[in-house]
Design an enzyme around this catalytic site. Structure first.
Site, PDB file in Angstrom:
ATOM      1  CE  LYS A  96      -3.220   3.079   3.192  1.00  8.50           C
ATOM      2  NZ  LYS A  96      -3.538   2.324   4.335  1.00  8.50           N
ATOM      3  N   GLY A 157      -7.775   7.712  11.443  1.00 10.90           N
ATOM      4  CA  GLY A 157      -7.799   8.284  12.688  1.00 10.90           C
ATOM      5  C   GLY A 157      -9.118   8.445  13.491  1.00 10.90           C
ATOM      6  N   GLY A 184     -10.447   6.811   8.079  1.00 13.51           N
ATOM      7  CA  GLY A 184     -11.574   7.101   8.627  1.00 13.51           C
ATOM      8  C   GLY A 184     -13.164   6.663   8.938  1.00 13.51           C
ATOM      9  CB  THR A 206      -8.524   3.643  14.637  1.00 12.01           C
ATOM     10  OG1 THR A 206      -7.149   3.430  14.174  1.00 12.01           O
ATOM     11  CG2 THR A 206      -8.555   4.362  15.480  1.00 12.01           C
TER      12      THR A 206
END
Length: 256
Positions: A96, A157, A184, A206
């Site tokens: 990535k 996050g 997000g 997260t």
């Protein structure tokens, strides 16, 4: 079936491995998520030092494909070096590209991201590129040959969910390679929404590792991803301005 480069996956949920309270909870969350792809930041892991804690010590690595990311890189050259480190470690099936251009918003640097994507493709990597929800940039990345586009739903996050569904829809509609919504995601509804828009998958960390109960949240994200995909494939009804009776009027006798 989700196909990225030469790889095929049943699960459309990609899960990060960082920030869990402990390795036991990490393992249990990974297990219940039924993900097939685990992600990690190469620069945050001591993958070559046997004296350091092994961030995958509880996980059967033979069951997963790994997606290391180049977080921490500021230039394309740094990103390429990080990707090659991951490849040398053996924990790299895909990579990535992540090059942050703003330390406050953690938004990606579009110029260096394009350069790194091109360089890694030339080196033979299977490249998934993290980008903003810039529609033109997403198209340019695909034209370069990126194997998947990974637009952020909102800042990394932040847990804000999808703040610009219109641009995300544009990216999905124009893309001929998988679109994995990344960054997000805060709750299962965000994952379901991304999939209902037609995304091919979601990547999150997260939202699970920071939850009060990461294991329950991992399962919730699994179910939300599946439900959203099924809803997209089923085809939702058109929205209407006025009410429409759910029961047919034909064949109903009206008493006098």
């Amino acid at each position: 079936m989700l196909k990225i480069g030469d790889y095929q996956f049943q699960s459309r949920l990609f899960l990060g491995t960082g920030k869990f309270p402990n390795f036991d909870i990490q393992k249990e969350a990974v297990d219940v998520s039924e993900t097939e792809v685990l992600t990690f930041a190469v620069r945050r892991m001591n993958i070559f030092d046997p004296e350091q804690p092994n961030f995958l010590e509880k996980i059967d690595v033979s069951k997963y494909k790994f997606l290391p990311n180049t977080a921490g890189a500021k230039t394309a050259e740094e990103a390429v070096r990080i990707a090659k480190l991951a490849k040398a470690s053996g924990l790299c099936h895909m990579v990535k590209v992540e090059i942050i251009g703003c330390d406050k918003t953690l938004l990606p640097d579009p110029v260096e991201t394009l350069r790194a994507t091109e360089m890694l493709l030339e080196d033979g990597f299977t490249v998934l590129t993290y980008t903003s929800d810039d529609v033109v940039l997403a198209r340019r990345l695909e034209e370069l040959g990126a194997h998947a586009i990974m637009p952020g739903a909102s800042p990394i996050g932040s847990g804000q969910g999808i703040i610009n569904p219109l641009n995300l829809q544009f990216i999905i509609n124009q893309s001929n390679v998988p679109v994995i919504v990344d960054a997000g995601i805060g709750s299962p509804k965000d994952a379901a929404y991304a999939m209902e828009l037609g995304a091919d998958g979601v990547l999150l960390n997260t939202a699970v590792s920071g939850a009060d109960d990461p294991v329950k949240m991992a399962k919730a994200m699994k179910l939300a991803t599946e439900a959203g995909r099924l809803g997209f494939e089923a085809g939702r009804i058109a929205e209407k301005t006025y009410a429409v009776a759910s029961s047919p009027k034909e064949g109903i006798s009206i008493g006098t």
